[in-house]
Design an enzyme around this catalytic site. Structure first.
Site, mmCIF file in Angstrom:
data_model
loop_
_atom_site.group_PDB
_atom_site.id
_atom_site.type_symbol
_atom_site.label_atom_id
_atom_site.label_comp_id
_atom_site.label_asym_id
_atom_site.label_seq_id
_atom_site.Cartn_x
_atom_site.Cartn_y
_atom_site.Cartn_z
ATOM 1 N N ARG A 176 0.820 -1.225 0.000
ATOM 2 C CA ARG A 176 0.000 0.000 0.000
ATOM 3 C C ARG A 176 0.851 1.271 0.000
ATOM 4 N NH1 ARG A 176 -2.239 -3.541 -1.140
ATOM 5 N NH2 ARG A 176 -3.916 -4.679 -0.151
ATOM 6 N N SER A 249 -10.295 -0.589 4.459
ATOM 7 C CA SER A 249 -9.425 -0.791 5.625
ATOM 8 C C SER A 249 -8.790 0.529 6.038
ATOM 9 C CB SER A 249 -8.317 -1.789 5.295
ATOM 10 O OG SER A 249 -8.893 -3.045 5.078
ATOM 11 N N GLU A 319 -3.875 3.525 6.522
ATOM 12 C CA GLU A 319 -3.816 3.336 5.066
ATOM 13 C C GLU A 319 -4.524 4.510 4.379
ATOM 14 O OE1 GLU A 319 -4.863 -0.659 3.790
ATOM 15 O OE2 GLU A 319 -5.823 0.147 1.991
HETATM 16 C C1 LIG Z 1 -15.479 -0.839 0.537
HETATM 17 C C2 LIG Z 1 -14.024 -0.593 0.230
HETATM 18 C C3 LIG Z 1 -13.171 -1.666 0.008
HETATM 19 C C4 LIG Z 1 -11.824 -1.451 -0.278
HETATM 20 N N1 LIG Z 1 -11.027 -2.524 -0.504
HETATM 21 C C5 LIG Z 1 -9.728 -2.326 -0.826
HETATM 22 C C6 LIG Z 1 -8.874 -3.443 -1.084
HETATM 23 O O1 LIG Z 1 -9.283 -4.592 -1.076
HETATM 24 N N2 LIG Z 1 -7.580 -3.183 -1.370
HETATM 25 C C7 LIG Z 1 -7.083 -1.924 -1.418
HETATM 26 O O2 LIG Z 1 -5.880 -1.762 -1.693
HETATM 27 N N3 LIG Z 1 -7.863 -0.854 -1.151
HETATM 28 C C8 LIG Z 1 -9.166 -1.018 -0.873
HETATM 29 N N4 LIG Z 1 -9.965 0.068 -0.614
HETATM 30 C C9 LIG Z 1 -9.384 1.425 -0.575
HETATM 31 C C10 LIG Z 1 -9.438 2.193 -1.913
HETATM 32 O O3 LIG Z 1 -10.509 1.736 -2.730
HETATM 33 C C11 LIG Z 1 -8.114 2.079 -2.668
HETATM 34 O O4 LIG Z 1 -7.049 2.634 -1.939
HETATM 35 C C12 LIG Z 1 -8.173 2.785 -4.052
HETATM 36 O O5 LIG Z 1 -7.012 2.478 -4.747
HETATM 37 C C13 LIG Z 1 -8.312 4.291 -3.935
HETATM 38 O O6 LIG Z 1 -8.626 4.774 -5.225
HETATM 39 P P1 LIG Z 1 -9.397 6.158 -5.402
HETATM 40 O O7 LIG Z 1 -9.492 6.414 -6.868
HETATM 41 O O8 LIG Z 1 -10.683 6.147 -4.682
HETATM 42 O O9 LIG Z 1 -8.369 7.157 -4.743
HETATM 43 P P2 LIG Z 1 -8.684 8.406 -3.779
HETATM 44 O O10 LIG Z 1 -9.291 7.914 -2.526
HETATM 45 O O11 LIG Z 1 -9.433 9.439 -4.535
HETATM 46 O O12 LIG Z 1 -7.206 8.902 -3.476
HETATM 47 C C14 LIG Z 1 -6.357 8.147 -2.630
HETATM 48 C C15 LIG Z 1 -4.941 8.735 -2.717
HETATM 49 O O13 LIG Z 1 -4.454 8.527 -4.030
HETATM 50 C C16 LIG Z 1 -4.077 9.787 -4.604
HETATM 51 N N5 LIG Z 1 -4.424 9.722 -6.032
HETATM 52 C C17 LIG Z 1 -5.656 9.518 -6.572
HETATM 53 N N6 LIG Z 1 -5.553 9.517 -7.910
HETATM 54 C C18 LIG Z 1 -4.250 9.738 -8.204
HETATM 55 C C19 LIG Z 1 -3.514 9.866 -9.417
HETATM 56 N N7 LIG Z 1 -4.112 9.787 -10.607
HETATM 57 N N8 LIG Z 1 -2.166 10.071 -9.349
HETATM 58 C C20 LIG Z 1 -1.540 10.164 -8.148
HETATM 59 N N9 LIG Z 1 -2.187 10.072 -6.965
HETATM 60 C C21 LIG Z 1 -3.521 9.865 -7.005
HETATM 61 C C22 LIG Z 1 -4.892 10.836 -3.874
HETATM 62 O O14 LIG Z 1 -4.276 12.123 -3.950
HETATM 63 C C23 LIG Z 1 -4.893 10.250 -2.470
HETATM 64 O O15 LIG Z 1 -3.678 10.547 -1.798
HETATM 65 C C24 LIG Z 1 -11.321 -0.125 -0.333
HETATM 66 C C25 LIG Z 1 -12.184 0.968 -0.114
HETATM 67 C C26 LIG Z 1 -13.529 0.741 0.158
HETATM 68 C C27 LIG Z 1 -14.448 1.916 0.357
#
Ligand SMILES: Cc1cc2nc3c(=O)[nH]c(=O)nc-3n(C[C@H](O)[C@H](O)[C@H](O)COP(=O)(O)OP(=O)(O)OC[C@H]3O[C@@H](n4cnc5c(N)ncnc54)[C@H](O)[C@@H]3O)c2cc1C
Length: 330
Positions: A176, A249, A319
């Site tokens: 992560r 998480s 995380e």
């Molecule tokens: C129900 C649920 C289940 C989940 N299960 C998992 C799982 O199994 N495994 C897991 O790893 N995560 C999980 N997550 C967490 C999350 O979905 C992941 O971390 C996902 O990758 C975040 O993507 P996002 O587009 O929503 O990013 P955001 O939440 O919008 O951003 C997260 C971070 O990434 C940065 N970011 C976003 N886009 C970019 C970009 N294009 N370039 C550089 N930085 C960027 C943002 O600035 C921020 O710091 C879960 C979340 C939920 C709600």
């Protein structure tokens, strides 16, 4: 905090949408938190490039995907958020059999697309409710797979609007966490392994961010992948509190253990702060039971971390990314 300063100059030739004082509740899966001083939804890659060129160099810029790992404090966040979901949507199989995916594509769409095109290995993305950009920034993964295992090259845009490409060897890639080698990790806004700031604050103003990637998956069978995706989603529905707003998480798993097990062992399931609650279903999830503030959520994160440390000696590392300012009483 400079929330009352004028918003950046925007060229009339831009095709995207600029919102000012936009509530980040609408753009984060916790459905909580403060406003973004400015939030720009680019029309496409070319429009994003023009937009970045219009911003003063001093303007801080932070990319947002689906906000599924993000909390914006109640006092709001300065600068300009760049919403990539809904804009950078391209997805195609290239002649060299790599899949090119733009950063705004949701994990579920990537999983389905790879399956349909008879590739195996992308099924795990179906359960991650974020965009490819957020997945790259977090090295998202589950069930033994992580997104960077499949990255051949990434495409980025710099703060001044220049496109560049990088390969995985240029990054420290961990559980992560992803950080450019030799770069200032905090400044990169792309996470930092084992990092526990006192307030969990992260200044997410990277000098470059992901706009796409070329991913490699092995040949597979569409029907087998479809069944895997279905099984994986059923497993998630059974084990996660998906009926209430959450951000997945909250803490990383410590080496050889599980954050959820430690939190549960400290009797913290169901613990509440305002309308934020440690889920009864999955102890590493904090749910918004209705109207939770970012302060409720962050306060509960700190409380859980401190109690787990006091009772077990294990320090849990968050995380989720927390940005912005606390609300001040005026
Ligand atoms: C129900 C649920 C289940 C989940 N299960 C998992 C799982 O199994 N495994 C897991 O790893 N995560 C999980 N997550 C967490 C999350 O979905 C992941 O971390 C996902 O990758 C975040 O993507 P996002 O587009 O929503 O990013 P955001 O939440 O919008 O951003 C997260 C971070 O990434 C940065 N970011 C976003 N886009 C970019 C970009 N294009 N370039 C550089 N930085 C960027 C943002 O600035 C921020 O710091 C879960 C979340 C939920 C709600």
């Amino acid at each position: 905090m400079t929330m009352n300063e004028p918003a950046p100059y925007v060229s009339p030739s831009l095709r995207g949408k600029l919102c000012r004082e936009e509530s980040m509740r609408r753009h984060t899966s916790w459905r909580a938190g403060g406003v973004a001083q400015c939030l720009y939804q680019a029309a496409d890659l070319a429009d994003l490039q023009v937009f970045l060129g219009t911003l003063p160099v001093t303007e801080s810029v932070w990319p947002v995907g689906l906000g599924s790992n993000l909390l914006v404090r109640d006092g709001g966040v300065a600068g300009t958020g760049i919403l990539l979901h809904g804009a950078l949507n391209e997805l195609c199989v290239q002649p060299d059999r790599l899949i090119y995916v733009q950063a705004g594509v949701p994990g579920a769409k990537l999983a389905r697309y790879a399956a349909l095109n008879n590739f195996q290995g992308a099924e795990f993305c179906a359960g991650i409710p974020g965009t490819l950009g957020g997945m790259l920034a977090m090295n998202a993964g589950c069930y033994g797979s992580e997104i960077w295992q499949h990255v051949v090259r990434v495409q980025l845009i710099t703060r001044s609007g220049e496109f560049i490409e990088r390969v995985p060897a240029e990054y420290h890639i961990g559980y992560r966490s992803v950080a450019l080698r030799g770069g200032d990790e905090e400044d990169s806004g792309m996470g930092k392994s084992g990092f526990v700031p006192a307030s969990f604050s992260l200044l997410a103003s990277p000098s470059e961010f992901f706009v796409g990637a070329w991913l490699k998956f092995l040949p597979g069978d569409a029907e087998v992948s479809r069944k895997k995706i279905k099984a994986l989603l059923s497993q998630r529905i059974a084990s996660q509190p998906l009926n209430l707003p959450n951000a997945g998480s909250v803490f990383r798993n410590p080496p050889n253990d599980y954050a959820a097990r430690l939190i549960e062992s400290c009797g913290l399931k169901g613990r509440k702060r305002g309308s934020a609650q440690v889920s009864e279903k999955h102890a590493n999830f904090i749910v918004n039971t209705g109207g939770a503030t970012a302060e409720n959520i962050e306060g509960l994160i700190v409380e859980v971390r401190d109690i787990v440390e006091a009772q077990t000696g294990v320090v849990l590392h968050p995380e989720v990314k927390i940005i912005g300012e606390n609300k001040t009483d005026e």
